[in-house]
Scaffold this motif. Sequence first.
Motif, short mmCIF file in Angstrom:
data_model
loop_
_atom_site.label_atom_id
_atom_site.label_comp_id
_atom_site.label_asym_id
_atom_site.label_seq_id
_atom_site.Cartn_x
_atom_site.Cartn_y
_atom_site.Cartn_z
N SER A 380 1.46 -4.72 9.47
CA SER A 380 2.10 -4.49 10.76
C SER A 380 3.62 -4.64 10.66
O SER A 380 4.37 -3.87 11.25
N GLY A 381 4.04 -5.68 9.92
CA GLY A 381 5.48 -5.92 9.80
C GLY A 381 6.20 -4.89 8.98
O GLY A 381 7.38 -4.60 9.22
N LEU A 382 5.50 -4.28 8.01
CA LEU A 382 6.13 -3.31 7.12
C LEU A 382 5.99 -1.88 7.61
O LEU A 382 6.91 -1.07 7.45
N GLY A 383 4.84 -1.56 8.21
CA GLY A 383 4.54 -0.17 8.52
C GLY A 383 5.53 0.49 9.47
O GLY A 383 6.02 1.60 9.21
N ILE A 384 5.84 -0.18 10.58
CA ILE A 384 6.73 0.43 11.58
C ILE A 384 8.15 0.63 11.05
O ILE A 384 8.72 1.71 11.22
N PRO A 385 8.75 -0.37 10.38
CA PRO A 385 10.07 -0.11 9.77
C PRO A 385 10.04 1.04 8.76
O PRO A 385 10.99 1.82 8.68
N LEU A 386 8.95 1.16 7.98
CA LEU A 386 8.84 2.28 7.04
C LEU A 386 8.81 3.61 7.79
O LEU A 386 9.41 4.60 7.35
N LEU A 387 8.09 3.63 8.91
CA LEU A 387 8.00 4.84 9.72
C LEU A 387 9.38 5.26 10.23
O LEU A 387 9.67 6.46 10.32
N MET A 388 10.22 4.28 10.58
CA MET A 388 11.56 4.59 11.08
C MET A 388 12.44 5.21 9.99
O MET A 388 13.37 5.95 10.28
N ILE A 389 12.11 4.89 8.73
CA ILE A 389 12.86 5.47 7.61
C ILE A 389 12.40 6.89 7.35
O ILE A 389 13.21 7.82 7.22
N SER A 390 11.10 7.07 7.25
CA SER A 390 10.52 8.40 6.99
C SER A 390 9.10 8.44 7.52
O SER A 390 8.33 7.48 7.31
N MET A 391 8.71 9.52 8.16
CA MET A 391 7.38 9.61 8.75
C MET A 391 6.28 9.67 7.71
O MET A 391 5.13 9.29 7.99
N THR A 392 6.58 10.11 6.51
CA THR A 392 5.55 10.19 5.47
C THR A 392 5.48 8.94 4.60
O THR A 392 4.54 8.77 3.84
N LEU A 393 6.49 8.08 4.71
CA LEU A 393 6.56 6.92 3.83
C LEU A 393 5.37 5.97 3.98
O LEU A 393 4.81 5.51 2.97
N PRO A 394 4.92 5.65 5.23
CA PRO A 394 3.74 4.77 5.34
C PRO A 394 2.51 5.35 4.64
O PRO A 394 1.74 4.60 4.03
N ALA A 395 2.31 6.65 4.72
CA ALA A 395 1.14 7.27 4.08
C ALA A 395 1.22 7.18 2.57
O ALA A 395 0.23 6.88 1.89
N TYR A 396 2.41 7.44 2.00
CA TYR A 396 2.57 7.36 0.55
C TYR A 396 2.41 5.93 0.04
O TYR A 396 1.79 5.69 -1.00
N VAL A 397 2.97 4.97 0.79
CA VAL A 397 2.82 3.56 0.40
C VAL A 397 1.34 3.16 0.47
O VAL A 397 0.83 2.47 -0.42
N ALA A 398 0.65 3.60 1.53
CA ALA A 398 -0.78 3.28 1.67
C ALA A 398 -1.59 3.86 0.53
O ALA A 398 -2.50 3.20 -0.01
N ALA A 399 -1.28 5.09 0.13
CA ALA A 399 -2.01 5.72 -0.98
C ALA A 399 -1.78 4.96 -2.28
O ALA A 399 -2.71 4.72 -3.05
N GLY A 400 -0.53 4.58 -2.55
CA GLY A 400 -0.23 3.83 -3.76
C GLY A 400 -0.93 2.49 -3.79
O GLY A 400 -1.48 2.07 -4.83
N LEU A 401 -0.94 1.79 -2.65
CA LEU A 401 -1.62 0.50 -2.57
C LEU A 401 -3.12 0.65 -2.80
O LEU A 401 -3.75 -0.18 -3.46
N MET A 402 -3.69 1.74 -2.28
CA MET A 402 -5.12 1.91 -2.42
C MET A 402 -5.52 2.24 -3.85
O MET A 402 -6.63 1.90 -4.28
N VAL A 403 -4.65 2.89 -4.60
CA VAL A 403 -4.93 3.10 -6.02
C VAL A 403 -5.11 1.76 -6.71
O VAL A 403 -6.07 1.54 -7.48
N ILE A 404 -4.20 0.83 -6.42
CA ILE A 404 -4.32 -0.53 -6.97
C ILE A 404 -5.60 -1.18 -6.45
O ILE A 404 -6.33 -1.85 -7.20
N GLY A 405 -5.89 -0.97 -5.16
CA GLY A 405 -7.08 -1.55 -4.56
C GLY A 405 -8.37 -1.11 -5.24
O GLY A 405 -9.27 -1.92 -5.47
N VAL A 406 -8.48 0.16 -5.57
CA VAL A 406 -9.69 0.67 -6.22
C VAL A 406 -9.88 0.02 -7.59
O VAL A 406 -10.99 -0.37 -7.96
#
Length: 433
Positions: A380-406
């Motif tokens: 919650s704390g990271l997602g909204i500030p990332l969105l303010m930087i770029s609309m696609t940034l939260p999605a790319y960060v989420a994808a990268g994190l999920m690769v690690i998660g798998v």
Amino acid sequence: MSSAPAEKIETTSRGSLAVIFLTVFIDLLGFGIVLPLLPIYASQFGVDEHGIELGLLMASFSAMQFLFAPLWGLLSDRIGRRPVIMIGLSGSVIFYAIFGIATEWQCIWLLFVARIGAGIAGATISTAQAYIADTTSLENRSKGMALIGMAFGLGFTFGPLLGFLAVPTGEGDPGPWPGYVAAILSAGALILAWFKLPESMPRDTAARSSNTHRGLSLRSLRTALGTKSIRGLLIAFFVCVFSFANFETTLGMMIHGSRLPDSPFHFSFRAVCLTFAFIGATLAIVQGGIVRRLAGRVSEGTLAATGGIAQIIGFLLIAAAVKTGSTGLLFLALAIIVGGFAFVTPSLNSLLSRRSDPEKQGEILGLAQSVNSMARIVGSGLGIPLLMISMTLPAYVAAGLMVIGVVLVIAAARGGTDFEAASPSEAAETETI
């Protein structure tokens, strides 16, 4: 292996399962109410342009769950599941009523009080999970956790719909009725618990837990984290939920587009609420209709890893939908992401339960819920500030994190055995880690 656990699930009443279902449902109901209201709160309360206050409002609920989930779980190991669940439901009645008052008075600090209190009361979800663990066999454990996941999804479905009732025209200040309706539902669940919820812990187990647990000590935390298979699952849990929360908290603002001039989407408030309801319905359908059918036939590790891979694909499709402005691609991506998440969470909860000492189910599942909440706080704390930087940034960060998660899910699933199946030598090795 004893057949007693298998017999327990046959004697568990429908009334008690309904209470457990409602407990989780109400928890996510409160979480889901706020998500579609974020754009309106942003305008009504004049929050800062960086979205920090909105992030804090979202994080306050999860922060309390982080602090209190292990405490409720430990307390339930000592005094039983039933009283803890009833305390949580009583708190929900009070704090959702305060939520309604806060929106009626348009008081931001009272809104924070309501969210903090609801987070404390809702932290008993780990106790509900422990109740399911008490009353299911190892073979049926993942099915029971999927039932909780279904309640999770339905809560997330009706939460946004109650949010819509707050501003039915999509314009003006939010009304008090979402909070009041949630309070009424909590009261109904409390009454049902009073009459229909028996205690799930055997008396001898509760007595042993009371004698051996004196508080949430650092030693108990070290013991949980020192168990290799549990530690790996908790880390995997954190990364997977963090990935989803990073995306989840930004979706409402992204598709509403009121504070994002470059957004290709400009959904009405009604459409935002219905979008979140679609997410919740998808979660409930997948967990209730697919995961529960596959549970017991496919291993939890395989289910969780498959769900994680699906989420990676979905996050990349979200970024593509933003770039192309395609609403159809957006909803396809949402269905894939949510469907994947529906596979991940009950599977990891089931694995944690299977590998935990039955006398410490509440404590371990409470710790897992705390990890879940911390991931939502950070997301919650990271997602909204990332969105303010770029609309696609939260999605790319989420994808990268999920690769690690798998990767972490696969490693954790292969790195341990069921508690009851562990040999004495494995148990001794666990204690010395």
